[in-house]
Design an enzyme around this catalytic site. Structure first.
Site, PDB file in Angstrom:
ATOM      1  N   ARG A  56       0.845  -1.200   0.000  1.00 42.84           N
ATOM      2  CA  ARG A  56       0.000   0.000   0.000  1.00 42.84           C
ATOM      3  C   ARG A  56       0.880   1.249   0.000  1.00 42.84           C
ATOM      4  O   ARG A  56       0.481   2.295  -0.486  1.00 42.84           O
ATOM      5  CB  ARG A  56      -0.946   0.031   1.218  1.00 42.84           C
ATOM      6  CG  ARG A  56      -2.064   1.096   1.047  1.00 42.84           C
ATOM      7  CD  ARG A  56      -2.961   1.257   2.260  1.00 42.84           C
ATOM      8  NE  ARG A  56      -2.267   1.886   3.357  1.00 42.84           N
ATOM      9  CZ  ARG A  56      -2.127   1.371   4.582  1.00 42.84           C
ATOM     10  NH1 ARG A  56      -2.654   0.189   4.860  1.00 42.84           N
ATOM     11  NH2 ARG A  56      -1.473   2.023   5.511  1.00 42.84           N
ATOM     12  N   TYR A 109     -12.828  18.046 -16.035  1.00 37.53           N
ATOM     13  CA  TYR A 109     -13.415  16.707 -16.161  1.00 37.53           C
ATOM     14  C   TYR A 109     -14.613  16.578 -15.204  1.00 37.53           C
ATOM     15  O   TYR A 109     -14.566  17.095 -14.079  1.00 37.53           O
ATOM     16  CB  TYR A 109     -12.334  15.673 -15.819  1.00 37.53           C
ATOM     17  CG  TYR A 109     -12.820  14.252 -15.802  1.00 37.53           C
ATOM     18  CD1 TYR A 109     -13.111  13.578 -16.981  1.00 37.53           C
ATOM     19  CD2 TYR A 109     -12.997  13.579 -14.590  1.00 37.53           C
ATOM     20  CE1 TYR A 109     -13.563  12.277 -16.956  1.00 37.53           C
ATOM     21  CE2 TYR A 109     -13.434  12.272 -14.572  1.00 37.53           C
ATOM     22  CZ  TYR A 109     -13.719  11.629 -15.761  1.00 37.53           C
ATOM     23  OH  TYR A 109     -14.169  10.331 -15.729  1.00 37.53           O
ATOM     24  N   ASP A 181      -4.218  19.216 -14.939  1.00 39.88           N
ATOM     25  CA  ASP A 181      -4.596  17.889 -15.439  1.00 39.88           C
ATOM     26  C   ASP A 181      -4.121  17.811 -16.889  1.00 39.88           C
ATOM     27  O   ASP A 181      -4.646  18.493 -17.765  1.00 39.88           O
ATOM     28  CB  ASP A 181      -6.119  17.708 -15.337  1.00 39.88           C
ATOM     29  CG  ASP A 181      -6.580  16.310 -15.781  1.00 39.88           C
ATOM     30  OD1 ASP A 181      -5.884  15.672 -16.590  1.00 39.88           O
ATOM     31  OD2 ASP A 181      -7.657  15.875 -15.324  1.00 39.88           O
ATOM     32  N   LYS A 206      -6.079   6.623 -19.533  1.00 41.50           N
ATOM     33  CA  LYS A 206      -6.331   7.098 -20.893  1.00 41.50           C
ATOM     34  C   LYS A 206      -5.080   6.903 -21.758  1.00 41.50           C
ATOM     35  O   LYS A 206      -4.696   5.789 -22.002  1.00 41.50           O
ATOM     36  CB  LYS A 206      -6.785   8.552 -20.837  1.00 41.50           C
ATOM     37  CG  LYS A 206      -7.908   8.824 -19.820  1.00 41.50           C
ATOM     38  CD  LYS A 206      -9.207   8.148 -20.171  1.00 41.50           C
ATOM     39  CE  LYS A 206     -10.246   8.234 -19.058  1.00 41.50           C
ATOM     40  NZ  LYS A 206     -10.450   9.548 -18.472  1.00 41.50           N
TER      41      LYS A 206
END
Ligand SMILES: *Cc1c(COP(=O)(O)O)cnc(C)c1O
Length: 392
Positions: A56, A109, A181, A206
Site C-alpha cells: 500500500r 473533467y 490535469d 487514458k
C-alpha cells in the site's frame, strides 16, 4: 538526463539488473517484503535505507511506472494512484483544508467538477469555478488569493485551451500551488511543469496506458509536494496495484509513437469533418478555426488524439450515426489504440443533467471522438459511410 521523449518512454525508471536478470520489469505481485534482519527492516521503515515494506505504501513495479512518467514530465518525483480521480482527489485533499480557497474553471473533467461542487465544500473548502474562456476573469479570481489554482487543457469534451504559462504565472504570483490535469495532452504534447505549474495530474487510464485495459492515476512534481501527496495516499489507501502498474509502464514504452500517430490522425479527421455537410461544428485545437488555436500552437507540440463534433439533427442524428461506426467502440473511455466514440451524456459528463450540460455549452448533438492508431483513410471512410447512411 538529456534523453529525448522516445528514449525516456522506453527506458526511464528501470534499474538494471532487474530481478533474476530479467530484461523486462517483473510484476512484484506481493503484499509485503520480508526481512531476515530486524535492524535492516527498521532502517527501511524509517526511510534511512532504500527498500519496500508493504505494497500500500511502495512497490517496485509501481515505482518503475512512477519514475518513467516523472522522467517524461521532467518532474523530480511522482506518486501513482488506483485511478485518475484518486490522484486528483488525493492531490486536492492534501493541499486544501477548511477555509482555503481553490480557483478552477467550469470545464474540468466531470468527476473533478463534482469534487469542487459536492465534496470539497463539505470539508469547508471554498471552490471558485470561473468560465473557461475568460482568462482575465480567472486572473482576477486568483489575485483575490487562493491556495490552489487547478487547470486542465485541453478540456473534455469541447477541447477548450487555457494559456498555461500565463495562468501559472498568475497563480504563483498569488502564492497558489498550480495543478494541471495533463491527461488529454500527455507529456509528449505538453509539459505543464516547464510552463510554470507545480504539479501535473493524469488519468493514466487514458493515453498513458493507451490500451483501455488498466485503470490508474499519477501526480508529478517537486519532491516536497509529491512527498506530502504520497503521505496522504499511503494512509488514504487508493494505491496503484502492481499488475496495473506493470501494464501501464509497459504501455508507456510506446507512448511517443502512439501520440504522434494520434496527433496526425486527429488533425486529418478534424479537417475532413470541418468540410463535411452533415457536420455542424468541429472542436479541435489544431484547426485554425479554433478560438485558441494560437495558444495551443505555442504551448503544445501536437494537438492530441481527441476531437469532438456536433452533427446536424441533434441527439437523434447522434443515435443514428454512432451505431453505424464500424471502427469505433461506443464506450466511455478515451486515449486507446482503438478509436472510441460517444456522446458526453454517457462519457465525460455522465454525472451531469442535460440542463447542466447545456449550461456548460455542451450540445446534445456532440460526439467525442478519440482517435486510435488505425489507418486514417479507413477511419475517414468509416465516418463518411456512417454519416451518409444516417442521413439517407
Ligand atoms: C478520465 C479522466 C479523469 C479521471 O480518470 P479515471 O482514471 O477515470 O479516474 C480525469 N481527468 C480527465 C481529463 C479524464 O479524461
Amino acid at each position: 538526463m538529456t534523453h529525448g521523449d522516445g528514449t525516456r518512454s522506453v527506458w526511464a525508471g528501470e534499474e538494471h539488473p532487474l530481478w533474476e536478470r530479467s530484461t523486462q520489469v517483473p510484476i512484484a505481485q506481493t503484499v509485503s517484503f520480508g526481512y531476515g534482519d530486524v535492524d535492516e527492516w527498521m532502517a527501511v521503515a524509517l526511510g534511512e535505507e532504500e527498500g519496500h515494506i508493504y505494497s500500500r505504501n511502495t512497490n517496485p513495479t509501481v515505482a518503475v511506472f512512477e519514475r518513467r512518467i516523472a522522467a517524461l514530465e521532467r518532474a523530480e518525483a511522482a506518486t501513482a494512484f488506483a485511478t485518475g480521480m484518486a490522484a486528483i482527489s488525493g492531490t486536492l485533499r492534501t493541499l486544501l483544508g477548511p477555509g482555503d480557497r481553490v480557483v478552477s474553471v467550469t470545464d474540468t473533467y466531470g468527476g473533478t467538477t463534482k469534487l469542487f461542487l459536492e465534496f470539497l465544500p463539505r470539508d469547508g473548502v471554498i471552490c471558485e469555478l470561473v468560465g473557461t474562456d475568460d482568462h482575465e476573469a480567472i486572473e482576477t479570481e486568483v489575485a483575490k488569493g487562493c491556495k490552489v489554482l487547478y487547470l486542465e487543457s485541453p478540456t473534455n469534451p469541447t477541447l477548450k485551451i487555457l494559456d498555461l504559462e500565463r495562468l501559472a504565472a498568475a497563480g504563483r504570483a498569488a502564492g497558489a500551488t498550480v495543478v494541471v490535469d495533463n491527461t488529454f495532452a500527455t507529456p509528449i504534447n505538453q509539459r505543464p511543469l516547464e510552463l510554470g505549474a507545480d504539479l501535473v495530474v493524469h488519468s493514466a487510464t487514458k493515453f498513458l496506458g493507451g490500451h483501455a485495459d488498466a485503470l490508474g492515476g499519477i501526480v508529478c512534481g517537486g519532491q516536497g509536494l509529491v512527498d506530502r501527496i504520497y503521505h496522504y495516499r499511503e494512509i488514504n489507501g487508493a494505491t496503484l496495484g502492481p499488475f496495473a502498474a506493470y501494464l501501464l509502464q509497459r504501455s508507456a514504452k510506446t507512448l511517443h509513437l502512439r501520440i504522434e500517430r494520434q496527433n496526425s490522425n486527429a488533425l486529418t479527421i478534424a479537417r475532413h469533418l470541418e468540410a463535411h455537410p452533415a457536420i455542424d461544428r468541429v472542436f479541435y485545437p489544431g484547426l485554425e478555426s479554433h478560438p485558441h488555436h494560437d495558444i495551443a500552437a505555442r504551448q503544445m507540440k501536437g494537438f492530441g488524439g481527441v476531437l469532438a463534433f456536433s452533427i446536424h439533427g441533434g441527439l437523434d442524428a447522434v443515435k443514428a450515426v454512432l451505431p453505424r461506426l464500424q471502427l469505433a467502440h461506443l464506450a466511455a473511455n478515451l486515449g486507446a489504440v482503438e478509436t472510441v466514440a460517444g456522446p458526453p451524456a454517457t462519457t465525460s459528463h455522465v454525472e451531469m443533467t442535460a440542463e447542466e450540460r447545456a449550461a456548460m455549452g455542451i450540445p446534445e448533438s456532440l460526439v467525442r471522438y478519440s482517435v486510435g492508431i488505425e489507418d486514417v483513410e479507413d477511419l475517414i471512410a468509416d465516418l463518411d459511410q456512417a454519416l451518409e447512411a444516417a442521413a439517407g
